[in-house]
Enzyme design. Structure first.
Site, PDB file in Angstrom:
ATOM      1  N   SER A 166      36.042  13.963  49.219  1.00 38.02           N
ATOM      2  CA  SER A 166      35.656  14.782  48.431  1.00 38.02           C
ATOM      3  C   SER A 166      34.504  14.525  50.118  1.00 38.02           C
ATOM      4  O   SER A 166      33.570  13.173  50.662  1.00 38.02           O
ATOM      5  CB  SER A 166      34.607  14.748  47.960  1.00 38.02           C
ATOM      6  OG  SER A 166      33.843  16.113  47.414  1.00 38.02           O
ATOM      7  N   TYR A 179      30.806  12.190  40.088  1.00 36.38           N
ATOM      8  CA  TYR A 179      31.613  12.590  41.267  1.00 36.38           C
ATOM      9  C   TYR A 179      31.203  12.068  42.438  1.00 36.38           C
ATOM     10  O   TYR A 179      32.801  11.842  43.074  1.00 36.38           O
ATOM     11  CB  TYR A 179      31.821  14.526  41.295  1.00 36.38           C
ATOM     12  CG  TYR A 179      32.604  15.064  41.755  1.00 36.38           C
ATOM     13  CD1 TYR A 179      33.987  14.806  41.499  1.00 36.38           C
ATOM     14  CD2 TYR A 179      32.590  15.575  42.696  1.00 36.38           C
ATOM     15  CE1 TYR A 179      35.520  15.563  42.145  1.00 36.38           C
ATOM     16  CE2 TYR A 179      33.433  16.820  43.524  1.00 36.38           C
ATOM     17  CZ  TYR A 179      34.765  16.576  42.807  1.00 36.38           C
ATOM     18  OH  TYR A 179      36.405  16.951  44.170  1.00 36.38           O
TER      19      TYR A 179
HETATM   20  P1  NAD Z   1      41.785  22.903  40.456  1.00 36.93           P
HETATM   21  O1  NAD Z   1      39.955  22.969  38.931  1.00 36.93           O
HETATM   22  O2  NAD Z   1      41.164  24.934  40.815  1.00 36.93           O
HETATM   23  O3  NAD Z   1      42.146  22.392  40.443  1.00 36.93           O
HETATM   24  C1  NAD Z   1      42.617  21.631  39.449  1.00 36.93           C
HETATM   25  C2  NAD Z   1      43.588  20.749  38.268  1.00 36.93           C
HETATM   26  O4  NAD Z   1      43.920  19.770  37.974  1.00 36.93           O
HETATM   27  C3  NAD Z   1      43.665  22.132  37.348  1.00 36.93           C
HETATM   28  O5  NAD Z   1      45.286  22.849  37.715  1.00 36.93           O
HETATM   29  C4  NAD Z   1      44.195  20.843  36.574  1.00 36.93           C
HETATM   30  O6  NAD Z   1      44.057  21.772  35.377  1.00 36.93           O
HETATM   31  C5  NAD Z   1      44.609  19.607  37.345  1.00 36.93           C
HETATM   32  N1  NAD Z   1      43.863  18.581  35.958  1.00 36.93           N
HETATM   33  C6  NAD Z   1      42.881  18.679  35.283  1.00 36.93           C
HETATM   34  N2  NAD Z   1      43.077  16.987  34.779  1.00 36.93           N
HETATM   35  C7  NAD Z   1      44.155  16.767  35.064  1.00 36.93           C
HETATM   36  C8  NAD Z   1      44.959  15.578  34.849  1.00 36.93           C
HETATM   37  N3  NAD Z   1      44.418  14.984  33.415  1.00 36.93           N
HETATM   38  N4  NAD Z   1      46.108  15.629  34.816  1.00 36.93           N
HETATM   39  C9  NAD Z   1      47.272  16.451  35.552  1.00 36.93           C
HETATM   40  N5  NAD Z   1      46.079  17.386  36.279  1.00 36.93           N
HETATM   41  C10 NAD Z   1      45.381  17.816  35.839  1.00 36.93           C
HETATM   42  O7  NAD Z   1      40.125  22.253  41.801  1.00 36.93           O
HETATM   43  P2  NAD Z   1      40.197  21.963  43.041  1.00 36.93           P
HETATM   44  O8  NAD Z   1      39.344  22.454  43.818  1.00 36.93           O
HETATM   45  O9  NAD Z   1      42.022  22.759  43.676  1.00 36.93           O
HETATM   46  O10 NAD Z   1      40.901  20.342  43.453  1.00 36.93           O
HETATM   47  C11 NAD Z   1      41.741  19.767  43.806  1.00 36.93           C
HETATM   48  C12 NAD Z   1      41.468  18.782  44.387  1.00 36.93           C
HETATM   49  O11 NAD Z   1      40.396  18.488  45.552  1.00 36.93           O
HETATM   50  C13 NAD Z   1      40.051  17.681  43.454  1.00 36.93           C
HETATM   51  O12 NAD Z   1      40.917  16.399  43.259  1.00 36.93           O
HETATM   52  C14 NAD Z   1      38.567  18.319  43.694  1.00 36.93           C
HETATM   53  O13 NAD Z   1      38.197  16.755  43.759  1.00 36.93           O
HETATM   54  C15 NAD Z   1      39.509  18.165  45.461  1.00 36.93           C
HETATM   55  N6  NAD Z   1      37.944  18.652  46.315  1.00 36.93           N
HETATM   56  C16 NAD Z   1      37.649  19.946  45.774  1.00 36.93           C
HETATM   57  C17 NAD Z   1      36.516  20.661  46.797  1.00 36.93           C
HETATM   58  C18 NAD Z   1      36.801  22.475  46.304  1.00 36.93           C
HETATM   59  O14 NAD Z   1      35.356  22.719  46.825  1.00 36.93           O
HETATM   60  N7  NAD Z   1      37.318  23.272  45.656  1.00 36.93           N
HETATM   61  C19 NAD Z   1      36.251  19.947  47.362  1.00 36.93           C
HETATM   62  C20 NAD Z   1      36.589  18.935  47.911  1.00 36.93           C
HETATM   63  C21 NAD Z   1      37.340  17.887  47.172  1.00 36.93           C
END
Ligand code: NAD
Length: 284
Positions: A166, A179
């Site tokens: 991130s 985080y």
């Molecule tokens: P999201 O919340 O839409 O998806 C995350 C998914 O992970 C969910 O479906 C959830 O059920 C699943 N999850 C949670 N805990 C879990 C576990 N213990 N075992 C298995 N699955 C689990 O989030 P997203 O935005 O699609 O994020 C995906 C990745 O990208 C994450 O690692 C997040 O930290 C990273 N990220 C997101 C952003 C953003 O702006 N959205 C920015 C930087 C990084």
């Protein structure tokens, strides 16, 4: 020379954790369109199955299937692994996408002040269990699936791992120390894995998404109407030179590039920002 940007993952098995979510579901869909069979792992089995159904109904060249998996429990990961091996064969590409923040590890205020309102949840009030949860979800939740799936990736041609870091791994964001630290650990672990597996042909890289609107951050960026930006959302846009949030689709190209042996065979241990210039901008 073949055009490296026509990706062909035919015959590959791609395992993606967090695949029921906003970003990884899009990445999974694109791998399937490029011919891979995709295994969608999520704690939310219903969400994973729904994405799999959509991919299968879309006419993608590869097949998709959802699997219940908690990335924090080795037994759960092993069970998903065994089912995937029976359905699709051994894993070629692992995308460690499960991750996120938690309100229990988020402070209300950007800066500590002597005269904070009494009801402020400050740094001093952060719940250690919340901090532990966030570290575990992001770091252990990447390490454990790697332990289970990478064993059989060793020696497989084109095998590689993509982690999800991130923006806050480069420079921490205010309010979310756990985080930020956990994602910094992911970037560091990406380099560690790249070195560790360099003699056995498994590359490891990471993407570092900038700011997208997703389930886990929408309430930090927007008011309850989910349309009006909160001051934090405004600040993010101001500090993103391209002046907008990213779209989940924009995470796809860089991920397929890193995963594609033809395009990125000598790329190992990088953390690729996909952020509209956020990490390049000092704000001045
Ligand atoms: P999201 O919340 O839409 O998806 C995350 C998914 O992970 C969910 O479906 C959830 O059920 C699943 N999850 C949670 N805990 C879990 C576990 N213990 N075992 C298995 N699955 C689990 O989030 P997203 O935005 O699609 O994020 C995906 C990745 O990208 C994450 O690692 C997040 O930290 C990273 N990220 C997101 C952003 C953003 O702006 N959205 C920015 C930087 C990084």
């Amino acid at each position: 020379m073949a055009n490296p940007f026509v990706h062909d993952f035919t015959g590959k098995t791609v395992v993606l954790t967090g695949a029921g979510g906003v970003i990884i579901s899009k990445i999974a869909e694109s791998f399937a369109q490029a011919g891979a069979n995709v295994a969608l792992l999520d704690l939310n089995e219903e969400a994973a199955n729904k994405v799999a159904e959509e991919i299968n109904a879309s006419g993608a060249a590869g097949k998709a299937a959802g699997y219940l998996c908690n990335v924090l429990e080795l037994e759960s990961i092993q069970a998903a692994h065994d089912a995937i091996k029976a359905d699709f064969g051994p894993c070629d590409i692992l995308v460690n996408g499960a991750g996120g923040n938690n309100p229990r590890a988020t402070a209300d205020n950007e800066f500590h002040e002597v005269d904070l309102p009494e009801d402020t949840k400050s740094f001093f009030d952060l719940d250690p269990a919340g901090v532990e949860f966030v570290f575990n979800l992001n770091f252990l939740g990447t390490l454990l699936p790697t332990q289970v799936f990478a064993k059989e990736m060793v020696g497989r041609e084109g095998a590689n791992i993509i982690n999800v870091s991130s923006m806050n791994a480069f420079t921490p964001l205010t309010k979310i120390p756990a985080y930020s630290g956990a994602k910094a650990a992911i970037s560091n672990f990406t380099q560690w894995l790249a070195v560790h597996f360099s003699h056995v042909g498994v590359r490891c890289n990471a993407i570092a998404p900038g700011f997208l609107v997703s389930n886990q951050n929408i309430d930090l960026m927007f008011e309850a109407d989910h349309e009006t930006l909160k001051p934090r959302g405004e600040k993010i846009i101001r500090n993103t030179p391209m002046g907008r949030f990213g779209e989940a689709e924009e995470m796809v190209g860089p991920t397929l590039f890193l995963a594609d042996e033809k395009a990125a065979s000598f790329v190992n241990g990088v953390v690729l920002p996909i952020d509209g210039g956020f990490s390049a901008y000092s704000g001045v």
